[in-house]
Design a protein around this motif. Structure first.
Motif, mmCIF file in Angstrom:
data_model
loop_
_atom_site.group_PDB
_atom_site.id
_atom_site.type_symbol
_atom_site.label_atom_id
_atom_site.label_comp_id
_atom_site.label_asym_id
_atom_site.label_seq_id
_atom_site.Cartn_x
_atom_site.Cartn_y
_atom_site.Cartn_z
ATOM 1 N N SER A 49 3.033 3.559 3.932
ATOM 2 C CA SER A 49 3.935 4.367 4.747
ATOM 3 C C SER A 49 5.295 4.509 4.052
ATOM 4 N N GLY A 50 5.776 5.747 3.988
ATOM 5 C CA GLY A 50 7.059 6.008 3.343
ATOM 6 C C GLY A 50 6.971 6.186 1.843
ATOM 7 N N ALA A 51 5.756 6.190 1.283
ATOM 8 C CA ALA A 51 5.599 6.280 -0.174
ATOM 9 C C ALA A 51 6.134 7.605 -0.717
ATOM 10 N N ALA A 52 5.891 8.694 0.005
ATOM 11 C CA ALA A 52 6.325 10.006 -0.493
ATOM 12 C C ALA A 52 7.842 10.064 -0.635
ATOM 13 N N ASP B 144 0.818 8.446 1.938
ATOM 14 C CA ASP B 144 1.810 8.034 2.925
ATOM 15 C C ASP B 144 1.157 7.533 4.211
ATOM 16 N N ASN B 145 0.070 8.148 4.610
ATOM 17 C CA ASN B 145 -0.550 7.812 5.887
ATOM 18 C C ASN B 145 -1.668 6.788 5.789
ATOM 19 N N LEU C 160 4.437 7.922 -7.299
ATOM 20 C CA LEU C 160 3.510 7.838 -6.174
ATOM 21 C C LEU C 160 2.345 6.915 -6.495
ATOM 22 N N TRP D 152 1.316 19.546 3.937
ATOM 23 C CA TRP D 152 1.410 18.268 4.653
ATOM 24 C C TRP D 152 1.204 18.499 6.152
ATOM 25 N N SER E 261 0.340 13.435 -1.282
ATOM 26 C CA SER E 261 1.429 12.635 -0.720
ATOM 27 C C SER E 261 1.118 12.226 0.712
ATOM 28 N N ASN E 262 0.530 13.144 1.472
ATOM 29 C CA ASN E 262 0.175 12.844 2.859
ATOM 30 C C ASN E 262 -0.876 11.738 2.938
#
Length: 303
Positions: free
Chosen positions: A169-172, A164-165, A293, A103, A160-161
């Motif tokens: 946002s915050g999914a991981a 999330d990005n 995820l 990450w 995951s990165n």
């Protein structure tokens, strides 16, 4: 009863192998070996069922002398719950470390996402090969298991990165919390006896899992050759439904895995088998995390 996990079903703690003696024939000159539960029940002779790797262990002879069912003694050489916890913690810990490093070190901005995603996919393929190799070995190899965890961590960190990005946002963190909640919930339900792991439960889970995997493969083929989202099983409303089904299946797999670990400890599996337990539980937890995820990604994409 076999776990769905290729680790447990190949060598591990399934009840139709030598550990539990489900299919054992009666021994000549003595009472029949029990077909359910402990094979030493009801004064069964201590010549254990054919194929049991512990048939000649010294504890069986000692227990025969005193006329008591053999126990899994608190001595070196036998698997305990502490062994399973330590090895599972080591495997998951390494996976988390490599996920965090990937990450941090593999950016997913517009200039680097292709390279990072390529490294992640390469790591996933290597991890898959290592998992298959270990699954078909009759003995656990800690180096293989830890290597699988390391490469799988790289893949999970990159994916995951990206999610999330670039998607949610915050999914991981949400997926991590969801996975922990499922693990804790299934463990509590299993220990409380709310989940009865028997042949009927196993048959239902296996049938559902085979159907699920078949549909995902068909969807992937349509996506590869037809473009788009294939049949739509991984997007939109259908994607949400299949994401929930995937998480429920993962929870069922956890219950099966807990049962296999419990049987292995009860029937005196050797300490090295704790690595199989760690490997199998890691596979299941990765499955649940990826389903969370994916589900979070679908829900945020439809906003």
């Amino acid at each position: 009863m076999r776990s769905r996990n290729p680790v447990f079903s190949r060598r591990g703690f399934s009840r139709d192998n030598g550990y539990a003696g489900f299919n054992a024939a009666p021994q000549a000159g003595g009472p029949a070996v029990a077909t359910q539960g402990n094979p030493y029940a009801q004064g069964a002779p201590y010549a254990q069922p054919a194929g049991n790797p512990y048939a000649q262990n010294p504890y069986a002879q000692q227990d025969q002398q005193y006329g008591t069912p053999p126990q899994a003694p608190a001595t070196t050489g036998r698997m305990t719950i502490d062994d399973v916890v330590i090895r599972t913690g080591s495997t998951l810990g390494l996976l988390i470390v490599t996920a965090a490093l990937s990450w941090a070190l593999l950016p997913v901005d517009d200039a680097n996402i292709s390279r990072s995603y390529g490294i992640g996919i390469g790591a996933a393929l290597i991890g898959m090969v290592l998992a298959f190799v270990q699954s078909f070995k009759r003995k656990p190899t800690p180096a293989l298991i830890l290597s699988y965890a390391a490469f799988e961590g790289v893949f999970l960190g990159v994916v995951s990165n990206i999610v999330d990005n670039r998607i949610a946002s915050g999914a991981a963190m949400q997926a991590v919390i969801g996975t922990m909640a499922v693990f804790a919930g299934v463990l509590i339900a299993y220990k409380a006896g709310w989940i009865r792991v028997n042949r009927r439960f196993y048959g239902f889970v296996m049938a559902a899992a085979l159907g699920f995997v078949f549909l995902m493969m068909v969807n992937l083929l349509f996506a590869v050759f037809g473009g788009g989202d294939g049949l739509g099983f991984r997007s939109g409303a259908l994607g949400v439904v299949f994401g929930i089904v995937g998480i429920i299946l993962g929870a069922c797999f956890l219950a099966l895995d807990f049962k296999q670990v419990e049987d292995g400890i009860a029937y005196g599996a050797p300490r090295e088998e704790a690595w199989f337990a760690a490997f199998g539980l890691t596979l299941t937890l990765v499955w649940i995390y990826m389903e969370f995820l994916r589900l979070i990604s679908i829900l945020n994409s439809s906003d």
